[in-house]
Design an enzyme around this catalytic site. Structure first.
Site, PDB file in Angstrom:
ATOM      1  N   SER A 694       0.808  -1.231   0.000  1.00 21.98           N
ATOM      2  CA  SER A 694       0.000   0.000   0.000  1.00 21.98           C
ATOM      3  C   SER A 694       0.836   1.275   0.000  1.00 21.98           C
ATOM      4  O   SER A 694       0.303   2.371  -0.098  1.00 21.98           O
ATOM      5  CB  SER A 694      -0.947  -0.005   1.201  1.00 21.98           C
ATOM      6  OG  SER A 694      -0.211   0.122   2.378  1.00 21.98           O
ATOM      7  N   LYS A 737      -5.916   3.723   8.984  1.00 21.83           N
ATOM      8  CA  LYS A 737      -4.981   4.636   8.327  1.00 21.83           C
ATOM      9  C   LYS A 737      -5.448   6.080   8.446  1.00 21.83           C
ATOM     10  O   LYS A 737      -4.668   6.980   8.763  1.00 21.83           O
ATOM     11  CB  LYS A 737      -4.825   4.263   6.853  1.00 21.83           C
ATOM     12  CG  LYS A 737      -3.990   2.996   6.686  1.00 21.83           C
ATOM     13  CD  LYS A 737      -3.890   2.582   5.260  1.00 21.83           C
ATOM     14  CE  LYS A 737      -2.985   1.365   5.128  1.00 21.83           C
ATOM     15  NZ  LYS A 737      -2.967   0.807   3.794  1.00 21.83           N
TER      16      LYS A 737
END
Ligand SMILES: Nc1ncnc2c1ncn2[C@@H]1O[C@H](COP(=O)(O)OP(=O)(O)OP(=O)(O)O)[C@@H](O)[C@H]1O
Ligand SMILES: [Mg+2]
Length: 817
Positions: A694, A737
């Site tokens: 990611s 996140k």
């Protein structure tokens, strides 16, 4: 063998001339009791009867001969003539001794046998006329044979009978005359008076011999039978005695130890009846009890047997907790124990609702997945409370042996049931809430795969007949409410995942932590440390400081620990200073209680930097901000990636670089820029392992920024996987996140468009405070993240033919021309 041939004159007359010479004599007679006197036999006895003494004296005065005849009944003192046998023996008195009491002790030797013809009693004792008969010795082969046979029989007889001395007996019958031989043998037989008398009455030695053979045969037979019976009886007696003795001894020992064998067995019997086992189990238990009864009580085997029975009895078979199925009550309890977690609570309540409608629902198994300290374990406990069931927890962390789940067979020494059965015993009911903690930490090795055993436990289709190796009977787990927990899902074997309904608990936001602390943790810790409510007040600001500066976590475990820390310090004050002390902790006091700050506020960089991009990562402990640095040096096109990056992350670094190269012209870079430079990408903090795809767009952004020398905006954080063609792919853990970016103070976040759906999970206040940008392509990322637009004009002619060995600065100049 006696040799009759030499003595006999006429062998032919063997049967004809028998009893050839008879004689009649008159003698004093004495009746005797209990004994038959045979010719040639020496017998001592005591004479006491008046009449007998007279007869004796008469004999002693004469030629010392006296006729001895046995009386029919030994008990009669003065027998009449008809009470005395008619045949007796003329005996010679060898010795006589007058005893002081008037009795006379005599030793007589038997002589000829005689038959009474006439009796006179005038002189106060019997005087008899007796007829004697002499036989001529005969010898024929058949007689010899008979003698031999009787000798052999007698030898055997002596051997069998324990009362006769073998040597003397054999010596005694070594005589060479049939008459004497038969009488000696007859005298030594252990037979009744009647039989002896019968032998005495046979005058003819040959007839006597035949009769003796018969009697001996019979007697030997009797002795043999006696012997076997005696042997058997003796053996039986011995065994019985031995057992009796041992049993008595054991009883004594048991008594000494204060145990009572019998009552223990009875008690077990009663318990088996009361346990409510399944038929199989009951059969098994009864069988085992029977075996136990037969075993010596102190043997190792009986201990094993008893342990097994104890286990069979200890697991719950029918006892259950009364289930509470009231949804309102359950909701209240869940809210009492946990703040937030709305979705999870909702799911639990749905679950309970279904249980209310369906009697025996084949419920799915819940699996709570989330970072540490977010309340997975405590939720399990809370569910048990809400449904009125017992709660047991089995930690699977480090379990790597199937036998730990399923147990060992009973044949192993020290075998025990597996953890599942042990926990059921602990629960004591058939329907507890069973928390299988940390399924993701279970490992497998050569000893077997515990997850295989768990498959059976967690499969509603199978677990009504769970087979534990030790218990060896099927056990019904279908009423158990199984809940599992895990920190990450990818280490859980796929088939196991398949059986569970995954419920994700993500980390808490700062305001959520605040609420949890205010409502639960402070109260709980105050209580646990013995403080009164008035003793300690933590202001909101102080709590925020604790959350921000002393913890960095997705859950609240460290927060709870720090609060406990403060509580302990106050507790000390209470005991040392004043019981009613009232402390209010302000943010500036926190330092005094918890020491120097463990974490500083994550500040944004002072200014936008070249080659420095901010990513968002997701770890097992929640979301985190990830800074990525790229720098360019003159070189030969080498890419170096440092900072403990995993394989996937390294590959994604390479993909990012390939993308940059393929876009060189668009990015305003010379087509072969990479030939003259080395690129180094570093991801602090260097010691913490990082992995995953990611960070792709962040890596690409950092590289582009370094190459183009255009700084990256400092307030932007980004996440997304990158493809070679520059597409941005979705990522996992969006909520964590965004929470991390929010915590760190980033105002803008760039995320893949495909992740838009996940925003639903993100708390509203976070969404409001962040500027969230969705992107499909890397170009959009660069547009947003870089301080200024890229120059797409490429001036190839400024490119030097050969790159000079330039300094860092010079190199950059060249590249960004
Ligand atoms: N939402 C919440 N409301 C109230 N207390 C909470 C909440 N979440 C967590 N806690 C508290 O946090 C502490 C830690 O929770 P718990 O032990 O259940 O964590 P966990 O998720 O099982 O962690 P791990 O993965 O490390 O086992 C407990 O004391 C629990 O009561
Ligand atoms: Mg836990």
């Amino acid at each position: 063998m006696p040799d009759y041939s030499r003595k006999q004159g006429n062998p032919q007359s063997m049967f004809s001339g028998r009893g050839e010479k008879s004689d009649t004599r008159t003698l004093p007679m004495m009746p005797i009791r209990d004994v038959v006197i045979f010719p040639y036999m020496m017998t001592p006895f005591v004479v006491g009867r008046e009449s007998s003494i007279r007869a004796l004296e008469d004999a002693l005065a004469g030629d010392r001969k006296i006729f001895l005849a046995t009386q029919h009944d030994a008990a009669v003192d003065e027998p009449k003539v008809n009470e005395i046998y008619q045949v007796g023996t003329i005996a010679n008195i060898v010795q006589s001794l007058k005893l002081p009491d008037g009795n006379i002790k005599v030793l007589v030797e038997g002589g000829e046998r005689g038959k009474i013809l006439k009796v006179a009693t005038e002189e106060g004792y019997f005087r008899v006329s007796v007829k004697t008969m002499a036989f001529r010795p005969v010898s024929t082969p058949s007689l010899d044979q008979l003698v031999q046979k009787v000798t052999a029989l007698f030898e055997q007889y002596v051997k069998l009978s324990q009362s006769l001395n073998y040597e003397t007996m054999i010596a005694a019958i070594k005589v060479d005359e049939v008459g004497k031989f038969t009488d000696t043998v007859a005298a030594n037989l252990n037979v009744s008076i009647e039989e002896k008398q019968e032998l005495l009455e046979i005058f003819d030695p040959v007839d006597r011999l035949a009769r003796l053979a018969d009697i001996l045969d019979l007697e030997i037979e009797k002795l043999n039978v006696d012997r076997t019976i005696q042997g058997r009886v003796k053996r039986q007696m011995e065994r019985a005695q031995r057992e009796y003795y041992l049993n008595e001894k054991i009883k004594a020992i048991q008594k000494e130890l204060g145990r009572n064998e019998k009552s223990e067995i009875d008690e077990l019997k009663k318990k088996i009846e009361a346990a409510g086992m399944t038929k199989d189990a009951r059969d098994k238990a009864e069988q085992e009890l029977k075996r136990l009864e037969m075993m010596p009580p102190m043997s190792a085997e009986s201990t094993v047997s008893r342990n097994y029975l104890d286990w069979l009895l200890a697991v719950p078979w029918k006892k259950k907790s009364k289930e509470i199925r009231e949804i309102e009550r359950a909701e209240k309890i869940l809210n009492e124990d946990h703040y937030g977690l709305e979705k999870i609570k909702e799911r639990i309540l749905e679950f309970l609702a279904v249980r209310q409608l369906v009697k025996t629902p084949k419920g799915s198994i819940l699996c709570f997945v989330g970072p540490p300290g977010v309340g997975k374990t405590s939720l399990g406990r809370s569910i048990a409370r809400a449904t009125g069931r017992k709660f047991v927890r089995l930690s699977l962390g480090g379990v790597r042996d199937e036998a730990e789940i399923r147990g060992h067979r009973r044949t192993y020494i020290g075998a025990l049931p597996g953890q599942i059965i042990q926990m059921m015993k602990k629960a004591g009911t058939t329907n507890p809430v069973f928390l299988l903690d940390e399924v993701d930490k279970m490992s497998m090795d050569f000893r077997g795969d515990p997850s295989a055993a768990l498959l059976e436990v967690l499969d509603p289709e199978q677990n009504y007949m769970f087979a534990d190796h030790y218990l060896d009977v099927e056990y019904d787990l279908s009423k158990v409410f199984f809940i599992t927990t895990a920190n990450v899902i990818h280490t859980i074997p796929q088939p196991l995942q398949d059986r569970m309904e995954i419920l994700r608990l993500s980390g808490y936001t700062e305001p959520e932590k605040m609420e949890i602390a205010k409502r639960f943790l402070v109260r709980k810790q105050r209580q646990q440390n013995g403080l009164k409510e008035s003793n300690l007040t933590l202001t909101d600001e102080a709590l925020t400081s604790v959350i921000r500066h002393y913890t960095r976590e997705a859950g609240v475990r460290n927060l709870e620990r720090e609060i406990a820390n403060i509580c302990r310090k106050i507790a000390r004050k209470v005991t040392q200073e004043d019981k009613n002390i009232q402390v209010t902790v302000q943010p500036e006091d926190v330092k005094d209680y918890l020491g120097v700050l463990k974490f500083r506020d994550t500040k944004l960089e002072e200014k936008n930097e070249v080659g420095f991009a901010t990513g968002m990562a997701w770890t097992e402990v929640g979301g985190q901000i990830l800074n990525i640095e790229a720098s360019i040096m003159p070189g030969k096109g080498k890419l170096t990636l440092t900072g403990k990056l995993g394989d996937v992350m390294q590959e994604s670094g390479q993909a990012a670089l390939s993308y940059v190269r393929s876009r060189a012209s668009k990015l305003g870079l010379p087509a072969d820029f990479y030939r003259h430079v080395d690129i180094h990408i570093h991801v602090p903090e260097g010691a913490i392992p990082k992995d995953g795809p990611s960070a792709g767009i962040t890596l690409a952004t950092a590289v582009v920024s370094a190459l183009t020398k255009i700084p990256v905006r400092r307030e932007i954080a980004m996440t997304g996987e990158i493809t070679l063609r520059g597409r941005v792919l979705p990522i996992g853990g969006l909520k964590e996140k965004l929470l991390a970016a929010h915590r760190a103070g980033n105002q803008t976040v760039i995320i893949p468009r495909d992740n838009e759906k996940d925003l639903a999970d993100v708390p509203a206040n976070v969404q409001q405070q962040l500027n969230i940008c969705f992107v499909d392509m890397m170009d959009e990322v660069l547009d947003l993240a870089l301080e200024r637009k890229l120059e797409t004009e490429v001036k190839l002619e400024t490119q030097p033919e050969t790159p000079p060995a330039l300094e860092h600065e010079a190199s950059r100049d060249t590249l960004t021309n």
